[in-house]
Design a protein around this motif. Structure first.
Motif, PDB file in Angstrom:
ATOM      1  N   TYR A 121       0.630  -1.129  -0.064  1.00 31.57           N
ATOM      2  CA  TYR A 121       0.257   0.255   0.171  1.00 31.57           C
ATOM      3  C   TYR A 121       0.605   1.426   0.333  1.00 31.57           C
ATOM      4  O   TYR A 121       2.029   1.533   0.775  1.00 31.57           O
ATOM      5  CB  TYR A 121      -0.801  -0.084   1.135  1.00 31.57           C
ATOM      6  CG  TYR A 121      -2.011   1.539   0.581  1.00 31.57           C
ATOM      7  CD1 TYR A 121      -2.874   1.191   0.563  1.00 31.57           C
ATOM      8  CD2 TYR A 121      -1.688   2.365   1.752  1.00 31.57           C
ATOM      9  CE1 TYR A 121      -4.187   2.109   0.274  1.00 31.57           C
ATOM     10  CE2 TYR A 121      -2.584   3.645   2.038  1.00 31.57           C
ATOM     11  CZ  TYR A 121      -4.333   3.988   1.262  1.00 31.57           C
ATOM     12  OH  TYR A 121      -4.645   4.143   1.242  1.00 31.57           O
ATOM     13  N   GLY A 122       0.897   2.306  -0.898  1.00 36.65           N
ATOM     14  CA  GLY A 122       1.303   3.770  -1.353  1.00 36.65           C
ATOM     15  C   GLY A 122       3.021   3.506  -1.661  1.00 36.65           C
ATOM     16  O   GLY A 122       3.298   4.592  -2.139  1.00 36.65           O
ATOM     17  N   SER A 123       2.778   2.407  -2.153  1.00 37.22           N
ATOM     18  CA  SER A 123       4.152   2.282  -3.211  1.00 37.22           C
ATOM     19  C   SER A 123       4.163   2.098  -4.855  1.00 37.22           C
ATOM     20  O   SER A 123       3.060   2.540  -4.897  1.00 37.22           O
ATOM     21  CB  SER A 123       4.892   0.342  -2.870  1.00 37.22           C
ATOM     22  OG  SER A 123       4.322   0.147  -3.405  1.00 37.22           O
ATOM     23  N   ARG A 124       4.990   2.755  -5.151  1.00 36.94           N
ATOM     24  CA  ARG A 124       5.187   3.271  -6.166  1.00 36.94           C
ATOM     25  C   ARG A 124       6.040   1.765  -7.623  1.00 36.94           C
ATOM     26  O   ARG A 124       6.675   2.281  -7.045  1.00 36.94           O
ATOM     27  CB  ARG A 124       6.368   4.816  -6.924  1.00 36.94           C
ATOM     28  CG  ARG A 124       5.531   5.734  -6.057  1.00 36.94           C
ATOM     29  CD  ARG A 124       6.050   7.046  -5.673  1.00 36.94           C
ATOM     30  NE  ARG A 124       7.345   7.003  -5.861  1.00 36.94           N
ATOM     31  CZ  ARG A 124       7.824   7.477  -4.125  1.00 36.94           C
ATOM     32  NH1 ARG A 124       7.411   7.945  -3.196  1.00 36.94           N
ATOM     33  NH2 ARG A 124       8.832   7.017  -3.490  1.00 36.94           N
ATOM     34  N   VAL A 125       5.173   1.630  -8.738  1.00 34.64           N
ATOM     35  CA  VAL A 125       5.037   0.063  -8.626  1.00 34.64           C
ATOM     36  C   VAL A 125       5.804   0.975 -10.646  1.00 34.64           C
ATOM     37  O   VAL A 125       4.530   1.613 -11.062  1.00 34.64           O
ATOM     38  CB  VAL A 125       4.608  -0.723  -8.748  1.00 34.64           C
ATOM     39  CG1 VAL A 125       4.721  -2.223  -9.509  1.00 34.64           C
ATOM     40  CG2 VAL A 125       4.686  -1.184  -7.535  1.00 34.64           C
ATOM     41  N   VAL A 126       6.909   0.175 -10.625  1.00 37.56           N
ATOM     42  CA  VAL A 126       6.568   0.768 -12.132  1.00 37.56           C
ATOM     43  C   VAL A 126       6.743  -0.867 -13.785  1.00 37.56           C
ATOM     44  O   VAL A 126       7.764  -1.310 -12.929  1.00 37.56           O
ATOM     45  CB  VAL A 126       7.869   2.209 -13.279  1.00 37.56           C
ATOM     46  CG1 VAL A 126       8.150   2.147 -14.476  1.00 37.56           C
ATOM     47  CG2 VAL A 126       7.525   2.830 -12.518  1.00 37.56           C
ATOM     48  N   LEU A 127       6.122  -0.698 -14.015  1.00 36.17           N
ATOM     49  CA  LEU A 127       5.719  -1.431 -15.359  1.00 36.17           C
ATOM     50  C   LEU A 127       5.966  -1.583 -16.861  1.00 36.17           C
ATOM     51  O   LEU A 127       5.969  -0.430 -17.423  1.00 36.17           O
ATOM     52  CB  LEU A 127       4.223  -2.325 -15.751  1.00 36.17           C
ATOM     53  CG  LEU A 127       3.833  -2.398 -13.990  1.00 36.17           C
ATOM     54  CD1 LEU A 127       2.386  -2.582 -14.995  1.00 36.17           C
ATOM     55  CD2 LEU A 127       4.044  -3.834 -13.304  1.00 36.17           C
TER      56      LEU A 127
ATOM     57  N   GLY B  23      -3.753  -0.967  -3.541  1.00 36.26           N
ATOM     58  CA  GLY B  23      -3.363  -0.182  -3.057  1.00 36.26           C
ATOM     59  C   GLY B  23      -1.903   0.827  -3.279  1.00 36.26           C
ATOM     60  O   GLY B  23      -1.567   1.697  -3.215  1.00 36.26           O
ATOM     61  N   ALA B  24      -1.020  -0.148  -4.628  1.00 31.89           N
ATOM     62  CA  ALA B  24       0.172   0.414  -5.028  1.00 31.89           C
ATOM     63  C   ALA B  24       0.243   1.113  -6.019  1.00 31.89           C
ATOM     64  O   ALA B  24      -1.669   1.278  -6.477  1.00 31.89           O
ATOM     65  CB  ALA B  24       0.894  -0.236  -5.415  1.00 31.89           C
ATOM     66  N   ALA B  25       0.333   2.446  -6.193  1.00 28.32           N
ATOM     67  CA  ALA B  25       0.481   3.028  -7.647  1.00 28.32           C
ATOM     68  C   ALA B  25       1.199   2.559  -8.838  1.00 28.32           C
ATOM     69  O   ALA B  25       2.866   2.120  -8.788  1.00 28.32           O
ATOM     70  CB  ALA B  25       1.213   4.423  -7.039  1.00 28.32           C
ATOM     71  N   VAL B  26       0.886   2.217  -9.456  1.00 29.54           N
ATOM     72  CA  VAL B  26       0.914   1.317 -10.729  1.00 29.54           C
ATOM     73  C   VAL B  26       1.519   2.517 -12.294  1.00 29.54           C
ATOM     74  O   VAL B  26       0.157   2.625 -12.342  1.00 29.54           O
ATOM     75  CB  VAL B  26       0.741  -0.240 -10.690  1.00 29.54           C
ATOM     76  CG1 VAL B  26       1.511  -1.090 -11.528  1.00 29.54           C
ATOM     77  CG2 VAL B  26       0.558  -0.774  -8.908  1.00 29.54           C
ATOM     78  N   ALA B  27       2.522   2.444 -12.273  1.00 25.00           N
ATOM     79  CA  ALA B  27       2.426   2.860 -14.000  1.00 25.00           C
ATOM     80  C   ALA B  27       3.174   2.449 -14.935  1.00 25.00           C
ATOM     81  O   ALA B  27       3.574   1.279 -14.776  1.00 25.00           O
ATOM     82  CB  ALA B  27       3.487   4.268 -13.564  1.00 25.00           C
TER      83      ALA B  27
END
Length: 494
Positions: free
Chosen positions: A46-52, A74-78
Motif C-alpha cells: 500500500y502506497g508503494s510506487r511500482v513501474v511496469l 493500494g500500490a500506485a502502478v504506472a
C-alpha cells in the motif's frame, strides 16, 4: 534437481497446456505468482510506487495483470508501454480498471488505453527514478539479438534509479537458450520464472543479470518432456553419487587413482592435485612424476613412483596434466592406458585430438575459458560469451566428456544429452592451484567408479562448496579449498 528447457520446448508445452485450460488461465497463474513475489520484495504494498516496463508479448501481459493485482492492494502502478499498438489488451484493461495508469515514451498509448493518453519522455524518467519497484516485462523468452534503442534507454534509467528490479521470466536483453548477453540488458534483483527454469537463468554471463531466481509452478511439469536441456544438481542428487565404503571394502576395492602431474618448475601442482585426490573417495593415490619428494613430504600416504605411468602399478583412473610443462611423453603414455583419464592444464595442450577421440575408455577434459579457446581456435571472449555452445563444440570435437570451468561450471557427456550446470562456487576460487585440486578430486571420483559425467559434476559441486567454506568472505588459497572438501562432503551427505 533443477531442470531447464529450451524456448522451443517451453512454447510447445505451453500450447499443450493452454489447450486443456480456460482461456487466459495460464497467464493468470503466472501473474498471481509474479504479484506475490513483488509484494514479498517491497514488503509494504500500500502506497508503494511500482513501474511496469511493458513489451508487446505475453511477458508484458504477465506484468500488466500482476500490476493490476498490486494496484488493487493500494500500490500506485504506472505502465510504460514500449509498443502501445501491440500491448496485451486484456492486461492493460485490467490495470486501468484497478486504478493503474499509463506513462508513454512519446508515442500515443493507443486506443486500447482509452482516456489514458501517453505522457512525454520526462514523465517516464520521473516515474522510473521515483519508483520503489520496477517490473521488467519488456522482452520474454523469445527475445534475440539484444534490445532495441528505446528499450536500451530504459535500461540506463533503471540502473540510475537504484530501485529493486523484478524480471518477468527472464531479464530483458539476455538470451533464454544460450545465456548470451548482446548489448544492454536489465540487471534484476529477482527473476520470477514460470513453469521451468530457462538455460539463460543458470549460465553466465546471463545468470548474473538474473539476481535471485524464484520459480512459480504453473503446471508445465505435467507436459514437459523427461529429457531437459540443462540440469542443475542439488545436495540430494550429489549425495546419491558419492561413494561410501562397505564393511568389506579395502583400499583397492575403493579404487586407486594415479596422478601424473607436476614438474621441476611446478611441483606445487602435483601436491595440490594429490591433496584433492586424497579427499575424493578413492582408497589410494599413486603419484608419478618429478615432484615425488614434495608430495611425500606433505602426504606420506601417497604411493610414489618415478618409473612412469606404465610401471606405477594398477590404477582405476588417471589424472594427467596439472603443472606438467612440456612432458608430452607422459601425457601420451597415460592416454594409452585403458582406464578413465582426466586431462587438465598442460595436458590439454599436449593431448592430440585424434588420440583422445580414439580412446575406448572414458575421457574427462577440464579446461577453463582460456584453455577452451585455445582448443577451439577462438578468442577467450567468445568462449565466455557463449559458454553453452563452447562446451558442446568441445565435447563433439574430442569425443570426450568436458567440464568447462568458470563462475558457472558446465559438464557435458561425450554422448551429448543434458548439460549439467553448477554454480556452488565463489569468486574466491579464482586462485592459483584451485583447478589442480578439482582435477585430483574428480579423478578420485572416477577411480571410485563414477562415470565421467557424474565424477565431473559431483567434483564441481563439492569443489564449489569447499571454496565457499574455505573463503567465508575472505581470500583463501588452494590448499584451504582442499582441506575444506571433507566439510563440503559431510554437508552434502547430511
Amino acid at each position: 534437481m533443477r531442470t531447464a528447457y529450451s524456448v522451443e520446448t517451453v512454447r510447445a508445452a505451453e500450447r499443450e497446456l493452454m489447450a486443456r485450460l480456460p482461456d487466459g488461465a495460464l497467464m493468470q497463474r503466472a501473474a498471481a505468482g509474479l504479484a506475490a513475489a513483488c509484494a514479498d520484495l517491497i514488503g509494504r504494498v500500500y502506497g508503494s510506487r511500482v513501474v511496469l516496463l511493458v513489451g508487446s508479448g505475453d511477458n508484458g501481459g504477465d506484468a500488466l495483470y500482476a500490476g493490476a493485482r498490486l494496484a488493487r492492494r493500494g500500490a500506485a502502478v504506472a505502465a510504460v508501454l514500449l509498443a502501445p499498438e501491440r500491448v496485451h489488451a486484456g492486461g492493460l484493461a485490467a490495470l486501468l480498471r484497478a486504478g493503474g495508469r499509463v506513462v508513454g515514451t512519446g508515442a500515443d498509448a493507443g486506443s486500447t488505453a482509452g482516456a489514458a493518453a501517453a505522457a512525454g519522455v520526462g514523465a517516464v524518467e520521473e516515474a522510473i527514478l521515483r519508483a520503489d519497484l520496477v517490473v521488467d516485462g519488456i522482452v520474454g523468452i523469445g527475445g534475440k539479438g539484444g534490445l532495441r534503442p528505446d528499450a536500451a534507454q530504459l535500461v540506463v534509467l533503471v540502473a540510475e534509479s537504484g530501485a529493486p528490479v523484478v524480471a518477468v521470466d527472464l531479464p530483458s536483453g539476455v538470451d533464454a537458450d544460450t545465456g548470451e548477453v548482446r548489448g544492454a540488458a536489465i540487471r534484476a534483483d529477482l527473476t520470477v520464472t514460470f513453469g521451468t527454469h530457462k538455460p539463460g537463468l543458470l549460465i553466465d554471463p546471463a545468470r548474473e543479470y538474473a539476481g535471485s531466481v524464484r520459480f512459480v509452478d504453473i503446471g508445465l511439469g505435467e507436459v514437459l518432456p523427461a529429457e531437459a536441456e540443462l540440469e542443475a544438481l542439488q545436495h540430494v542428487d550429489v549425495a546419491r553419487l558419492l561413494p561410501v565404503p562397505g564393511a568389506e571394502s579395502d583400499k583397492y576395492r575403493r579404487g586407486v587413482v594415479g596422478i601424473a602431474a607436476g614438474s621441476a618448475r611446478y611441483p606445487g601442482a602435483a601436491v595440490l592435485a594429490v591433496s584433492g585426490a586424497l579427499r575424493g573417495g578413492a582408497g589410494a593415490v599413486r603419484y608419478v612424476g618429478p615432484a615425488g619428494g614434495a608430495v611425500v613430504s606433505r602426504f606420506p600416504e601417497t604411493l610414489v613412483s618415478d618409473q612412469g605411468p606404465a610401471k606405477a602399478g594398477r590404477v582405476q583412473a588417471w589424472v594427467v596434466g596439472p603443472g606438467a610443462g612440456d612432458d608430452a611423453a607422459t601425457v601420451a603414455e597415460v592416454l594409452d592406458a585403458d582406464v578413465p583419464v582426466l586431462i587438465d592444464a598442460d595436458g590439454l595442450r599436449l593431448a592430440e585430438r585424434d588420440v583422445v577421440r580414439a580412446r575406448s575408455a572414458p575421457t574427462l577434459m577440464t579446461p577453463h575459458a582460456g584453455e577452451a579457446a585455445a582448443l577451439l581456435g577462438v578468442a577467450r571472449e567468445e568462449v565466455e560469451r557463449a559458454r553453452l555452445a563452447s562446451v558442446r563444440e568441445l565435447a563433439s570435437r574430442y569425443g570426450a566428456t568436458v567440464l568447462l570451468k568458470g563462475s558457472t561450471t558446465l559438464v557435458l557427456d561425450s554422448a551429448g544429452g543434458a548439460v549439467r550446470v553448477n554454480a556452488t562456487g565463489t569468486p574466491w576460487l579464482a586462485t592459483a592451484g584451485s583447478g589442480d585440486v578439482l582435477s585430483g578430486l574428480a579423478g578420485s571420483l572416477l577411480a571410485s567408479g563414477l562415470s565421467a559425467l557424474d565424477a565431473g559434476s559431483a567434483a564441481a559441486y563439492l569443489h564449489g562448496l569447499a571454496g565457499r567454506f574455505a573463503a567465508d568472505g575472505a581470500p583463501a588459497g588452494a590448499h584451504d579449498v582442499a582441506e575444506a572438501i571433507p566439510g563440503a562432503w559431510r554437508d552434502v551427505r547430511d
